[in-house]
Structure formats: C-alpha cells, structure tokens
Motif scaffolding. Structure first.
Motif, PDB file in Angstrom:
ATOM      1  N   LYS A 175       0.943  -1.251   0.458  1.00  0.00           N
ATOM      2  CA  LYS A 175      -0.042  -0.057  -0.149  1.00  0.00           C
ATOM      3  C   LYS A 175       0.627   1.620   0.452  1.00  0.00           C
ATOM      4  N   VAL A 176       1.601   1.344   1.043  1.00  0.00           N
ATOM      5  CA  VAL A 176       3.020   2.159   0.833  1.00  0.00           C
ATOM      6  C   VAL A 176       3.949   2.470  -0.357  1.00  0.00           C
ATOM      7  N   ILE A 177       3.909   1.476  -0.555  1.00  0.00           N
ATOM      8  CA  ILE A 177       4.755   1.644  -2.728  1.00  0.00           C
ATOM      9  C   ILE A 177       3.681   1.949  -3.771  1.00  0.00           C
ATOM     10  N   SER A 178       2.338   1.182  -3.580  1.00  0.00           N
ATOM     11  CA  SER A 178       1.557   2.052  -4.521  1.00  0.00           C
ATOM     12  C   SER A 178       1.641   3.926  -4.446  1.00  0.00           C
ATOM     13  N   THR A 179       1.137   3.722  -3.255  1.00  0.00           N
ATOM     14  CA  THR A 179       1.099   5.816  -2.766  1.00  0.00           C
ATOM     15  C   THR A 179       1.895   5.690  -3.100  1.00  0.00           C
ATOM     16  N   ALA A 180       3.060   6.142  -3.150  1.00  0.00           N
ATOM     17  CA  ALA A 180       3.806   6.353  -2.748  1.00  0.00           C
ATOM     18  C   ALA A 180       4.749   7.070  -5.328  1.00  0.00           C
ATOM     19  N   ALA A 181       4.280   6.071  -6.080  1.00  0.00           N
ATOM     20  CA  ALA A 181       4.752   5.517  -7.127  1.00  0.00           C
ATOM     21  C   ALA A 181       3.360   6.333  -7.508  1.00  0.00           C
ATOM     22  N   LEU A 182       2.621   6.938  -6.767  1.00  0.00           N
ATOM     23  CA  LEU A 182       1.279   7.616  -7.653  1.00  0.00           C
ATOM     24  C   LEU A 182       1.144   8.957  -6.885  1.00  0.00           C
ATOM     25  N   LEU A 183       1.873   9.091  -6.329  1.00  0.00           N
ATOM     26  CA  LEU A 183       1.458  10.751  -5.282  1.00  0.00           C
ATOM     27  C   LEU A 183       2.498  11.719  -5.939  1.00  0.00           C
ATOM     28  N   GLU A 184       2.356  12.829  -5.844  1.00  0.00           N
ATOM     29  CA  GLU A 184       2.201  14.088  -6.510  1.00  0.00           C
ATOM     30  C   GLU A 184       3.340  15.086  -5.478  1.00  0.00           C
ATOM     31  N   LYS A 185       4.433  15.261  -6.025  1.00  0.00           N
ATOM     32  CA  LYS A 185       6.051  15.362  -5.556  1.00  0.00           C
ATOM     33  C   LYS A 185       5.353  16.891  -4.164  1.00  0.00           C
ATOM     34  N   GLY A 186       5.999  16.498  -3.591  1.00  0.00           N
ATOM     35  CA  GLY A 186       5.701  17.784  -2.218  1.00  0.00           C
ATOM     36  C   GLY A 186       4.718  17.514  -2.019  1.00  0.00           C
ATOM     37  N   LYS A 187       3.903  16.891  -2.011  1.00  0.00           N
ATOM     38  CA  LYS A 187       2.295  16.564  -1.427  1.00  0.00           C
ATOM     39  C   LYS A 187       2.589  15.158  -0.259  1.00  0.00           C
ATOM     40  N   ILE A 188       2.281  16.128   0.992  1.00  0.00           N
ATOM     41  CA  ILE A 188       1.811  15.492   2.358  1.00  0.00           C
ATOM     42  C   ILE A 188       0.586  14.255   2.021  1.00  0.00           C
ATOM     43  N   SER A 189       1.368  13.100   1.603  1.00  0.00           N
ATOM     44  CA  SER A 189      -0.240  12.084   2.047  1.00  0.00           C
ATOM     45  C   SER A 189      -1.111  11.446   3.070  1.00  0.00           C
ATOM     46  N   SER A 190      -2.157  11.030   2.793  1.00  0.00           N
ATOM     47  CA  SER A 190      -2.693  10.836   4.424  1.00  0.00           C
ATOM     48  C   SER A 190      -2.561   9.438   4.872  1.00  0.00           C
ATOM     49  N   ALA A 191      -2.696   9.322   6.196  1.00  0.00           N
ATOM     50  CA  ALA A 191      -2.392   8.136   6.581  1.00  0.00           C
ATOM     51  C   ALA A 191      -2.580   6.439   6.120  1.00  0.00           C
ATOM     52  N   ILE A 192      -1.720   5.805   6.089  1.00  0.00           N
ATOM     53  CA  ILE A 192      -1.408   4.966   5.184  1.00  0.00           C
ATOM     54  C   ILE A 192      -1.315   3.322   5.924  1.00  0.00           C
ATOM     55  N   GLU A 193      -3.124   2.950   6.208  1.00  0.00           N
ATOM     56  CA  GLU A 193      -2.945   1.288   6.479  1.00  0.00           C
ATOM     57  C   GLU A 193      -1.342   0.420   5.918  1.00  0.00           C
TER      58      GLU A 193
END
Length: 707
Positions: A629-647
C-alpha cells in the motif's frame, strides 16, 4: 549395438527427461479403462475424478519405475529416501494422468503415430533424440536411428535398452501433449496494449520519499477490547483466510528405554573382566577391534593433549603395556592401555607427488610412483618431478610442497607415513586419492608422545530392562484405554505428555525414529475416545529407544477452520484494525495544518526516514519491509504533497515524495515489458489451470492406509 550401449550410458540424462515426465501431464491410456481400478474398497488407495485407484496398480507402476531407475543408475538397490521420492512421483503421475486425460479427451488433444514418427526420425526430431543419436559433428544419422529402433523393437520385453526406449517415447508423448494443451491456453490469454503501456509507464517511474511510521506495537493490546460480535463479523467477512488442509493431532506418552543401575554394573564388570587379557595381549589393534565398541585410534598424544585428565596423567607416568581403568566416560566403561611410546615431531614439513589411479587401477599408480622414486634417487629434483607429474594441482605448482602440518591433519595412511619418516626419506604410500611419493623435508623438535589403545563398552539397556519399560508402557495403556483415564493418568503418574500435529504425508514425528506407523494409525481411525493401536492391535508402539502410547485428540477436516479454532488469530487481526483506526485519526489530525512531514513527526514523536528508487514494480521498501500500500501510494503521489495516513503491515505510514525520475518509454521498452508479462502470466496460467482441474476432480488420497 553401439547406440544401444550409448542409450545405456546416457542413463543420467534420460533419467532427468523421464523424471520430468513423471511430473508432467503424461498422456497414456493405461488408466482410461478403469477396469483394473474398480476393485473393493479395501484395496482402494485413492479416488480421482470418480475413478478408483487400486493399490496393486499403483504398486505395479512403482515397481516398474523403481526397476528403470536401478537400470539407469546401474544400481542393485535404492535408498529408502529415494524410494519415497519415486513413490511420490508415481502418485503425482497418476493424478495428472487421470485429471488431464479427461481434459485431453474433451478437447480432442492427442498425439498421432505420424507425429511420434516425426519427433523420432522425421523432419522435426526432438532434442532428446538428438542428444542420444547425434555424432561427433552434432548431426543425427536417421539411418542409424531406424536401425537402432528396429533392433530395440525386436529385443525381448524387459531388455534394459528396450525399457529405456519405451520410457523415452512415453516422455516424448507427454511433453508434446502438454505443449499442445499449454499452447491452447496461451491462445486464450490477451493483454490489451493500452494496459501494457500504462503498466510500463508506471514501472518506469522511480521516486525517493521521506516517511514516518507509527508501529502498532506502541499501543498495548490490553487497551483494545474485542467483542464476540466483532470476532464473528471478521470471520464471516474474511472466511477465505481460514481455509485449512486436513490434519490430525495426537497426544502421546513416550517411555524411554534407558540403561538401569544393573546395566551400568554389568557393563563395568564386563570391562573389568577384560583387564587381565587386555594387559597380556600383544596385538592391541586386533583386541580392540574384536572386543570394543569403538575402533582403534592410532593417534599419538603429547602431554596434556587428552581431554581426560586422569588418563593423561597415567599415560605420561606409566610404562608401555600398563592398563588404566575401568573408568566411565560418555556413557561407556573403558580401559586405557599404553600401546606405544615415541619421541616424535609435533609437526612436519613435507612435499608429495600424487598419482591418481586410472579407472581404479591402484597397482598401475603405485608402479608409476615407484618409477618416479627411482628417477629421483638417480638425481632428478623432487620439485621438478612434482611439477611435471603430480596430479595434486594445488601443491604441484610449488614443487609438491604441503608446508607444515600437525599430526591428524592428513588422511591416516599419509599421516602415519609422514610422522614415521626420517628427514629427506622418500616413501610411497597409497590412500583413497591414489599413490603418493612423500618426502619429509623438515621436522619440529621431538617430544614424548604416547599411543593409547582404548577398549570400551557402551552401557546399553539389557533385554530385562527393555522388557520392564515395555511392561510399564503396556500396563499404562491397559489401565487407561479411554481418553479421560489416559489424560488423568499422565498427571497422576507424572509422565511426559507430548503432542504432534500430523498430515497424511508426515513421515517422521520429531523425537521418534521411523514413526510413520503412528501417523498411519492416527489416520486409520476416527475414534478419539480410546488409544491408538498398531497393525497388530497392540496399544504400544516401538520407535528406536522409546515405547509410545498415543491417543487421537483432534481431527481437522479440509475446508474452513472453525471460528473457535481461530479466535486468537482473529482477535489479533481486529486489534490491529482498531489500532490502525486510532493511529490514522491522530495522524490525520496532526497533519491537517502541517507544512512539512517533519512537523507531523515531531507531534507524533517519530523519526523521519527515507527510501530511494522505489517504483510501482518494487517488492519492498528498504528498511521497512513488504508494504504494497505504501509503495503504490508513493508511486502515484504528487511530488511535495504529504500523503494521508496509510494502513500498512507493520504500522501506519505517512509520506512525502522528494524526487522522481522516469525512464523513456519506447516501443521497444513496451514490447520487452509485454514479453515479461506474457511469460509470467503463461506460467501462472499453466499451473493454475491444472490446479483448478485437480480441485474439481475431488482427489481423495488414501495412501496413508498402505505407506
């Protein structure tokens, strides 16, 4: 007949081909008729796709494969572990034949005689056939193939070469049929180009990111309450997680066969009675070999080298021929006799020339060594002769020099020759490696050394002791046939209660030698209220140095585990979900107005970590482990934006991408990616297709009744 012998000599290669065929989907009609399989249930060892498999048919096929294996390996007997492997291969073969033959028939897949001819001597000769019949130029002489096959077919049934050939033909048919089936499946697989391009594009992107993680372990389990309704709800929502194979649990009591006080006294007296004869005996080696439990050790000890201080003190104070003991050591009684006393070097520097025997001809090797010795005696330099003739390449380049070594470092024959030599003396000695010319070129200062002849007798349980332990086990079983009494008596008599979880194919219960019979007994009954019985209807099993009384305590059928059996696991999972909810709520609150991940980390008292070169195709995060879940979020997340919490699996994560790079995605890149995907999907499809057919065939394995 040269090619026939060539087939015989290629036993190992052909064995690999046939071994593979045993695990492939062999197409044959031996099992199609079902006539020999439909016998009474007493001899039924399996039911596959509605067909009954008779133990005699299985054993006949096993015997055939066993004989083929012997012939190919030139063996008269097969080790038991290899026989188990062959038996398992035959089982897999029979399952696959029955399951796949039904599928082949339904789909109309078969191999014609013309196809087989083409594979053996036509335009498309199979690689297996090429390996056997190719000449030194790598070409196949078809006339030779035809002549050889004519000889093989004319040979009587049972001829080794004919048996080899029939197995080869069977494997060729199996491989070609399987290839047709797999090709058919492959033609049904399709991956849209747009999907492939999108996946390739995502895979080309790599990101570096910072992250924080709050472990679930930071919240004590005692603070989380899990209700019965939550347990039931989780079980129903995730029932597929609780699939289980068939297994059985036993409770058993081992009665160890250990030497009694009388056994120790008897052994001590026996060794004491040998002392006078041992002292008089001149041939110490023969006396020890004939009467002792341990072989004679020719090693010469220096002072304080022996582990037993009493024996060491005796050896360097007494005279040659004196005997010490009896004394006890490592559950044995022993006598130690001074067999020899010498002033010997503690280490020697030597060189050697090794002549290895050709085709096991040690006499010829010794003769060559002797001729080289004569050459050296006439003035040739040892080092030059070693470089030109020694087959020990490690030392030959250094003129045969072995450097300094202490006693016991070399094989016994070499050791004895080296440490009994005078400086510069040349000796010939034969070892397992061949004939050696040995020359000791230097010796350390001689010291007093002694050779000890040790006569020992291990203390073992006598027949009387063994019978006493058996009587105790039998009495326990006789008085406690039923479950309640069995369990109560274990506590009352302060016995050791052991448990074992068994599957049908369990070969060995840890701590019990050759314990397959106990596994079979556990599966040959569904009765859990009385002790298990041997095939002789005895309640006492014997395994090595133990008698065992056992009871069947649990039966788990294949299917879904009961909710009662999974309560602990479910509680852990629900606690983890509740912890994740608490952590996610806190993290989202602390990140609501945060300008950086560092500020969130400070509020949560966490450390900011980093990961580099992570892509959508990554398997794990360095330092964090497997967190898809963390890998997929990182691969799609916009640069510089803080993600929401990931279980995640280990805790709750929050991250920010700090850098991203992308490789150019060309048509060649997409094609290569497509090829890798197709190979992976094809492999999975082939495997999963058979697994689905096998599951649908409702295989009932009853081998435990016979093996």
């Amino acid at each position: 007949m040269a090619t026939l012998q060539k087939i015989r000599n290629r036993g190992v290669f052909i064995g690999i081909i046939i071994g593979g065929a045993l695990l492939a989907f062999i197409a044959g009609d031996a099992l199609k008729s079902g006539g020999s399989l439909l016998t009474n249930s007493r001899n039924e060892m399996a039911e596959i796709a509605g067909e009954s498999v008779n133990i005699r048919d299985f054993q006949n096929r096993f015997n055939h494969n066993l004989e083929v294996t012997k012939m190919m390996g030139g063996q008269n007997s097969i080790p038991s572990d290899q026989m188990d492997k062959i038996r398992e291969q035959v089982w897999q073969q029979m399952v696959q034949e029955i399951v796949m033959n039904r599928e082949y028939d339904e789909l109309g897949i078969s191999i014609s005689s013309d196809e087989l001819f083409d594979m053996v001597q036509g335009r498309n000769i199979d690689p297996t056939i090429r390996q056997i019949f190719q000449n030194e130029n790598g070409l196949v002489d078809k006339d030779q193939v035809r002549a050889t096959l004519k000889q093989l077919m004319a040979a009587p049934d049972g001829t080794p070469q004919k048996a080899y050939w029939l197995n080869i033909e069977e494997s060729l048919i199996a491989q070609r049929t399987l290839t047709k089936y797999n090709t058919l499946i492959a033609k049904g697989l399709y991956m849209p180009s747009a999907m492939i391009k999108e996946m390739a594009t995502k895979g080309s992107k790599k990101v570096d990111f910072n992250y924080i993680v709050k472990s679930y372990n930071l919240i004590p389990d005692s603070t989380i309450t899990v209700t019965e309704s939550e347990i039931r709800e989780y079980y129903n929502d995730n029932k597929e997680l609780f699939k289980q194979g068939e297994s059985r649990k036993i409770d058993y009591v081992p009665f160890s066969i250990e030497p009694s006080t009388d056994d120790f006294k008897y052994t001590e007296k026996w060794i004491a009675d040998q002392k006078e004869d041992f002292a008089k005996e001149s041939n110490n080696v023969q006396f020890v070999e004939l009467n002792g439990d341990t072989d004679f050790n020719a090693y010469y000890f220096k002072k304080d080298e022996m582990s037993n201080k009493e024996v060491n003190d005796f050896a360097f104070a007494a005279a040659k021929g004196d005997v010490f003991g009896p004394y006890d050591e490592n559950d044995a009684y022993k006598l130690a006799k001074i067999a020899d006393v010498k002033m010997m070097a503690d280490s020697v520097k030597a060189r050697h020339i090794l002549i290895r025997p050709l085709n096991g001809d040690f006499k010829a090797a010794e003769a060559k060594a002797d001729s080289l010795k004569q050459l050296i005696n006439k003035g040739a330099k040892f080092a030059e002769v070693a470089k030109a003739n020694s087959e020990d390449q490690g030392s030959a380049v250094n003129g045969g020099d072995l450097g300094w070594f202490t006693q016991g470092r070399m094989v016994p024959e070499f050791n004895d020759a080296a440490f009994s030599s005078k400086k510069n003396e040349i000796k010939i000695v034969t070892t397992q490696f061949g004939a050696h010319l040995i020359q000791v070129v230097n010796l350390s200062k001689p010291v007093k050394k002694v050779q000890i002849a040790v006569l020992d007798r291990k203390v073992e349980a006598s027949t009387k002791t063994t019978q006493g332990v058996y009587a105790r086990a039998r009495t326990f079983a006789g008085n406690n046939i039923e479950r309640a009494a069995f369990l109560k008596a274990i506590t009352a008599e302060n016995l050791s209660r052991r448990t074992a979880n068994l599957k049908k194919d369990t070969k060995l219960i840890p701590g019990l030698e050759n314990s397959r019979d106990l596994v079979r007994a556990a599966y040959n009954t569904d009765e859990m209220e009385s002790v298990l019985l041997t095939h002789d209807n005895s309640a006492v099993f014997e395994f090595g140095n133990k008698f065992v009384v056992a009871i069947l305590s649990n039966i788990k059928e294949e299917g879904y585990a009961s909710i009662q059996d999974q309560v602990s696991a479910i509680k852990r999972a629900v606690r983890k979900e509740k912890k994740a909810e608490q952590i996610i709520a806190a993290m989202n609150k602390n990140s609501a107005s945060a300008q950086s991940l560092l500020s969130v980390a400070q509020k949560e008292n966490l450390e900011v970590k980093n990961a580099a070169d992570v892509s959508f195709q990554s398997f794990q995060i360095p330092g964090a482990g497997i967190e898809p879940k963390v890998i997929s979020t990182a691969a799609l997340l916009e640069k510089g934006k803080i993600s929401s919490a990931i279980e995640g699996n280990q805790g709750v994560y929050m991250l920010v991408v700090t850098n991203e790079t992308s490789d150019e995605v060309t048509d060649m890149t997409v094609e290569a990616f497509k090829s890798r995907l197709e190979q992976g999907y094809q492999y999975r499809a082939n495997y999963q297709a058979f697994q689905a057919l096998k599951e649908n065939a409702n295989v009932v394995d009853k081998r435990y009744k016979f093996y």
